[in-house]
Design a protein around this motif. Structure first.
Motif, PDB file in Angstrom:
ATOM      1  N   ARG A  15       0.845  -1.199   0.000  1.00  0.00           N
ATOM      2  CA  ARG A  15       0.000   0.000   0.000  1.00  0.00           C
ATOM      3  C   ARG A  15       0.880   1.249   0.000  1.00  0.00           C
ATOM      4  O   ARG A  15       1.802   1.361   0.807  1.00  0.00           O
ATOM      5  N   LEU A  16       0.560   2.187  -0.879  1.00  0.00           N
ATOM      6  CA  LEU A  16       1.265   3.460  -0.953  1.00  0.00           C
ATOM      7  C   LEU A  16       0.369   4.577  -0.436  1.00  0.00           C
ATOM      8  O   LEU A  16      -0.862   4.445  -0.393  1.00  0.00           O
ATOM      9  N   PHE A  17       0.977   5.688  -0.063  1.00  0.00           N
ATOM     10  CA  PHE A  17       0.191   6.848   0.320  1.00  0.00           C
ATOM     11  C   PHE A  17      -0.566   7.388  -0.894  1.00  0.00           C
ATOM     12  O   PHE A  17      -0.081   7.302  -2.038  1.00  0.00           O
ATOM     13  N   PRO A  18      -1.752   7.944  -0.696  1.00  0.00           N
ATOM     14  CA  PRO A  18      -2.494   8.571  -1.802  1.00  0.00           C
ATOM     15  C   PRO A  18      -1.639   9.607  -2.518  1.00  0.00           C
ATOM     16  O   PRO A  18      -0.943  10.406  -1.885  1.00  0.00           O
ATOM     17  N   GLY A  19      -1.685   9.580  -3.851  1.00  0.00           N
ATOM     18  CA  GLY A  19      -0.877  10.487  -4.648  1.00  0.00           C
ATOM     19  C   GLY A  19       0.432   9.889  -5.099  1.00  0.00           C
ATOM     20  O   GLY A  19       1.118  10.466  -5.955  1.00  0.00           O
ATOM     21  N   GLU A  20       0.810   8.719  -4.567  1.00  0.00           N
ATOM     22  CA  GLU A  20       2.087   8.094  -4.921  1.00  0.00           C
ATOM     23  C   GLU A  20       1.929   6.901  -5.860  1.00  0.00           C
ATOM     24  O   GLU A  20       2.925   6.396  -6.369  1.00  0.00           O
ATOM     25  N   GLY A  21       0.714   6.448  -6.068  1.00  0.00           N
ATOM     26  CA  GLY A  21       0.503   5.258  -6.872  1.00  0.00           C
ATOM     27  C   GLY A  21      -0.094   5.560  -8.234  1.00  0.00           C
ATOM     28  O   GLY A  21       0.007   6.679  -8.741  1.00  0.00           O
ATOM     29  N   GLY A  22      -0.745   4.563  -8.803  1.00  0.00           N
ATOM     30  CA  GLY A  22      -1.276   4.698 -10.150  1.00  0.00           C
ATOM     31  C   GLY A  22      -2.770   4.933 -10.234  1.00  0.00           C
ATOM     32  O   GLY A  22      -3.357   4.793 -11.315  1.00  0.00           O
ATOM     33  N   HIS A  23      -3.402   5.292  -9.115  1.00  0.00           N
ATOM     34  CA  HIS A  23      -4.866   5.381  -9.104  1.00  0.00           C
ATOM     35  C   HIS A  23      -5.368   6.725  -8.571  1.00  0.00           C
ATOM     36  O   HIS A  23      -6.412   6.802  -7.921  1.00  0.00           O
ATOM     37  N   SER A  24      -4.619   7.781  -8.859  1.00  0.00           N
ATOM     38  CA  SER A  24      -4.968   9.101  -8.344  1.00  0.00           C
ATOM     39  C   SER A  24      -6.336   9.564  -8.833  1.00  0.00           C
ATOM     40  O   SER A  24      -7.106  10.182  -8.090  1.00  0.00           O
TER      41      SER A  24
END
Length: 278
Positions: free
Chosen positions: A217-226
């Motif tokens: 799990r990544l912090f919001p804004g760091e992954g591919g699903h913004s």
């Protein structure tokens, strides 16, 4: 409607370092609340010291994460879990935490939904006596509370005012159409929203979902699903959601970074979330 900064919490899950140091760094970064991880708390050994550090930090507790594998059992197992729940609720009341997150078992061992509903009703009644809410978090690998529609059906039939749902964006991104969430569940029955992202574009197997859930799990804004997370946040506003937003990340790379580096990422994520809400 905008969500003020103090309504965004960071989860202790995935943060390394001494318990007291984590609280201090989180506070210094401008957060005023956390999601307390039951596993992390149990690792401290001296529970009274951990409770003292929490109270001294001044940080509010958005939720107690989490009372796992609760619904779907029977006999001596559910009796034991109810006893354990009472101990957890007592500790939560002492810490001033008013939301217990609960998850279902993977396999239903009861004879009917009526037993699951009775379990949820009994737990939320115990919690109500201490002024605590219960947030039921569905799991895709459960056979009786596997999405928000199935979980809400059980919550609705239990009928307790202090019983609602916890929305986890990870499961929205992997299993559900985000646009349908608040057509299935009233906004006032969502008690907490947990936000995280991940790098992979699609998760095809249950094993992939469990692996990413536990380790990527990544912090919001760091992954591919913004884009999908933005849609979820705006739908929350439209539905009148009033609870906290918890930034939840547990990617293995964070575990090899300094605490200050990870909290800096959490702060950047908070700013990203606020930019989508204001």
């Amino acid at each position: 409607m905008s969500v003020p900064t103090q309504n965004i919490a960071v989860s202790l899950t995935g943060l390394t370092g001494d318990f007291g140091d984590r609280l201090s760094v989180i506070k210094a970064a401008g957060f005023d609340r956390i999601e307390l991880d039951a596993v992390e708390l149990s690792k401290q050994g001296d529970l009274r010291l951990a409770e003292s550090l929490l109270l001294e930090s001044g940080l509010k507790l958005s939720a107690y994460k989490e009372f796992k594998d609760f619904t779907g059992h029977k006999g001596h197992v559910i009796r034991y879990k109810m006893q354990l729940a009472q101990a957890n609720l007592k500790m939560m009341a002492a810490l001033g935490c008013n939301l217990l997150v609960v998850t279902p078992s993977a396999r239903n061992r009861t004879d009917s939904d009526d037993e699951i509903i009775a379990q949820l009703r009994a737990l939320s009644t115990l919690a109500m006596l201490r002024g605590i809410k219960v947030g039921y978090r569905p799991l895709p690998w459960s056979d009786h509370a596997y999405d928000y529609e199935s979980a809400y059906r059980l919550v609705e039939q239990a009928g307790n005012a202090n019983l609602g749902l916890v929305v986890d964006s990870f499961h929205n991104l992997t299993d559900l159409n985000i646009d349908e969430l608040f057509t299935q569940v009233p906004g006032d029955k969502v008690f907490l929203i947990r936000l995280s992202d991940f790098a992979m574009s699609t998760l095809y197997t249950l094993e992939d979902k469990i692996e990413v859930d536990h380790h990527q799990r990544l912090f919001p804004g760091e992954g591919g699903h913004s884009s999908d997370l933005t849609t979820l946040l705006r739908n929350c506003q439209t539905a009148g959601y009033q609870g906290d937003l918890v930034l939840s990340a547990n990617d293995d790379r964070y575990r090899f970074s300094s605490l200050e580096t990870v909290i800096a990422k959490a702060s950047q994520s908070r700013d990203w979330v606020l930019s989508k809400l204001n």
